[in-house]
Design a protein around this motif. Structure first.
Motif, PDB file in Angstrom:
ATOM      1  N   ARG A   1       0.786  -1.735  -0.046  1.00  0.00           N
ATOM      2  CA  ARG A   1      -0.035  -0.218  -0.223  1.00  0.00           C
ATOM      3  C   ARG A   1       0.711   1.071  -0.003  1.00  0.00           C
ATOM      4  N   VAL A   2       0.109   1.772  -1.147  1.00  0.00           N
ATOM      5  CA  VAL A   2       1.082   3.139  -0.322  1.00  0.00           C
ATOM      6  C   VAL A   2       0.737   4.348   0.026  1.00  0.00           C
ATOM      7  N   THR A   3       1.408   4.749   0.986  1.00  0.00           N
ATOM      8  CA  THR A   3       0.924   5.651   1.518  1.00  0.00           C
ATOM      9  C   THR A   3       1.723   7.128   1.545  1.00  0.00           C
ATOM     10  N   VAL A   4       2.500   7.317   0.907  1.00  0.00           N
ATOM     11  CA  VAL A   4       3.348   8.645   0.336  1.00  0.00           C
ATOM     12  C   VAL A   4       3.149   8.764  -0.914  1.00  0.00           C
ATOM     13  N   LYS A   5       2.712   9.796  -2.107  1.00  0.00           N
ATOM     14  CA  LYS A   5       3.361   9.790  -3.137  1.00  0.00           C
ATOM     15  C   LYS A   5       3.827  10.491  -3.128  1.00  0.00           C
ATOM     16  N   TYR A   6       4.913  10.187  -4.211  1.00  0.00           N
ATOM     17  CA  TYR A   6       6.374  11.534  -4.195  1.00  0.00           C
ATOM     18  C   TYR A   6       6.931  11.118  -5.427  1.00  0.00           C
ATOM     19  N   ASP A   7       7.162  11.948  -6.506  1.00  0.00           N
ATOM     20  CA  ASP A   7       8.027  11.217  -7.468  1.00  0.00           C
ATOM     21  C   ASP A   7       9.599  10.978  -7.825  1.00  0.00           C
ATOM     22  N   ARG A   8       9.291  10.019  -7.610  1.00  0.00           N
ATOM     23  CA  ARG A   8      10.497   8.692  -7.917  1.00  0.00           C
ATOM     24  C   ARG A   8      11.745   9.620  -8.228  1.00  0.00           C
ATOM     25  N   LYS A   9      11.935  10.389  -9.846  1.00  0.00           N
ATOM     26  CA  LYS A   9      13.318  11.257  -9.563  1.00  0.00           C
ATOM     27  C   LYS A   9      13.418  12.053  -8.517  1.00  0.00           C
ATOM     28  N   GLU A  10      12.635  12.854  -8.157  1.00  0.00           N
ATOM     29  CA  GLU A  10      12.748  13.047  -6.471  1.00  0.00           C
ATOM     30  C   GLU A  10      13.885  12.907  -5.616  1.00  0.00           C
ATOM     31  N   LEU A  11      12.705  11.738  -4.989  1.00  0.00           N
ATOM     32  CA  LEU A  11      13.646  10.903  -4.367  1.00  0.00           C
ATOM     33  C   LEU A  11      14.226  10.332  -4.077  1.00  0.00           C
ATOM     34  N   ARG A  12      14.972  10.291  -5.639  1.00  0.00           N
ATOM     35  CA  ARG A  12      17.102   9.009  -6.199  1.00  0.00           C
ATOM     36  C   ARG A  12      17.228  10.412  -6.435  1.00  0.00           C
ATOM     37  N   LYS A  13      16.847  11.748  -6.378  1.00  0.00           N
ATOM     38  CA  LYS A  13      18.306  12.408  -5.825  1.00  0.00           C
ATOM     39  C   LYS A  13      17.901  12.979  -4.713  1.00  0.00           C
ATOM     40  N   ARG A  14      17.318  12.564  -3.979  1.00  0.00           N
ATOM     41  CA  ARG A  14      17.102  12.524  -2.467  1.00  0.00           C
ATOM     42  C   ARG A  14      18.701  12.301  -1.737  1.00  0.00           C
ATOM     43  N   LEU A  15      17.996  11.002  -1.971  1.00  0.00           N
ATOM     44  CA  LEU A  15      19.044  10.010  -1.943  1.00  0.00           C
ATOM     45  C   LEU A  15      20.455   9.478  -2.388  1.00  0.00           C
ATOM     46  N   ASN A  16      20.610  10.011  -3.294  1.00  0.00           N
ATOM     47  CA  ASN A  16      22.127  10.507  -3.884  1.00  0.00           C
ATOM     48  C   ASN A  16      22.507  11.601  -3.296  1.00  0.00           C
ATOM     49  N   LEU A  17      21.562  12.315  -2.846  1.00  0.00           N
ATOM     50  CA  LEU A  17      22.096  13.610  -2.419  1.00  0.00           C
ATOM     51  C   LEU A  17      22.708  13.866  -0.980  1.00  0.00           C
ATOM     52  N   GLU A  18      21.949  12.525   0.098  1.00  0.00           N
ATOM     53  CA  GLU A  18      21.824  11.690   1.606  1.00  0.00           C
ATOM     54  C   GLU A  18      23.718  11.397   1.202  1.00  0.00           C
ATOM     55  N   GLU A  19      24.103  10.540   0.086  1.00  0.00           N
ATOM     56  CA  GLU A  19      24.638   9.621  -0.290  1.00  0.00           C
ATOM     57  C   GLU A  19      25.766  10.456   0.229  1.00  0.00           C
ATOM     58  N   TRP A  20      26.006  11.646  -0.661  1.00  0.00           N
ATOM     59  CA  TRP A  20      27.189  12.825  -1.538  1.00  0.00           C
ATOM     60  C   TRP A  20      27.560  13.284   0.322  1.00  0.00           C
ATOM     61  N   ILE A  21      26.207  13.529   0.911  1.00  0.00           N
ATOM     62  CA  ILE A  21      26.065  14.370   1.899  1.00  0.00           C
ATOM     63  C   ILE A  21      27.577  13.664   3.201  1.00  0.00           C
ATOM     64  N   ILE A  22      27.031  12.669   3.199  1.00  0.00           N
ATOM     65  CA  ILE A  22      27.530  11.291   4.437  1.00  0.00           C
ATOM     66  C   ILE A  22      28.626  10.675   4.000  1.00  0.00           C
ATOM     67  N   ASN A  23      29.356  10.829   2.465  1.00  0.00           N
ATOM     68  CA  ASN A  23      30.402  10.772   2.309  1.00  0.00           C
ATOM     69  C   ASN A  23      31.296  12.446   2.397  1.00  0.00           C
ATOM     70  N   ARG A  24      31.012  13.833   2.133  1.00  0.00           N
ATOM     71  CA  ARG A  24      31.742  14.860   2.212  1.00  0.00           C
ATOM     72  C   ARG A  24      31.707  14.878   3.313  1.00  0.00           C
ATOM     73  N   LEU A  25      30.586  14.529   4.541  1.00  0.00           N
ATOM     74  CA  LEU A  25      31.075  15.029   5.809  1.00  0.00           C
ATOM     75  C   LEU A  25      32.301  14.043   6.365  1.00  0.00           C
ATOM     76  N   THR A  26      32.846  12.826   6.542  1.00  0.00           N
ATOM     77  CA  THR A  26      33.569  12.116   6.856  1.00  0.00           C
ATOM     78  C   THR A  26      34.273  12.235   6.572  1.00  0.00           C
ATOM     79  N   GLU A  27      34.743  13.211   4.565  1.00  0.00           N
ATOM     80  CA  GLU A  27      36.205  13.588   4.959  1.00  0.00           C
ATOM     81  C   GLU A  27      36.362  15.107   5.448  1.00  0.00           C
ATOM     82  N   LEU A  28      35.420  15.894   5.281  1.00  0.00           N
ATOM     83  CA  LEU A  28      35.568  16.847   6.489  1.00  0.00           C
ATOM     84  C   LEU A  28      35.630  16.615   8.047  1.00  0.00           C
TER      85      LEU A  28
END
Length: 127
Positions: A35-62
């Motif tokens: 059951r889909v409880t929340v509808k989001y644009d799949r491309k936008e969610l993928r962008k967010r996930l990629n951004l979160e992974e990038w943020i985590i990688n950069r913070l570990t470097e910083l």
């Protein structure tokens, strides 16, 4: 299998399937429909996930440490998108990284560049 129709019980004939006697009935796991409880644009969610992974990688470097050892901070993209200007966004991110001993200007600039054009994710109202 036997098909049984009964014209007296309904105007349209119905077919019922029965297991033949003597055969073992194996249970087939029934997969429930998700059951889909929340509808989001799949491309936008993928962008967010990629951004979160990038943020985590950069913070570990910083911070020069593993992900688990990064100080407790939350970079909320939706809050950044709510801010009226790039300068306000940059100041907010710099405040979050105040205890980082390495230069953060490049990270802030790259982050702001990556969120430019992103949409704010809002939770749809229940009907």
């Amino acid at each position: 299998m036997a098909a049984i129709t009964s014209p007296e019980s309904s105007p349209q004939p119905r077919v019922y399937f029965q297991t033949p006697p003597g055969s073992e009935q194996t249970e087939i796991p029934v997969r429930k429909q998700g059951r889909v409880t929340v509808k989001y644009d799949r491309k936008e969610l993928r962008k967010r996930l990629n951004l979160e992974e990038w943020i985590i990688n950069r913070l570990t470097e910083l911070y020069g440490c593993e992900e688990e050892a990064i100080p407790e901070l939350e970079i909320d993209v939706d809050e950044l998108l709510d801010l009226p200007s790039e300068d306000d966004r940059a100041a907010t991110v710099k405040e979050l990284l105040v205890d980082c001993y390495k230069p953060t200007e490049t990270f802030v600039a790259e982050l702001l560049d990556r969120i430019r054009g992103m949409q704010k994710l809002t939770t749809p109202q229940k009907k």
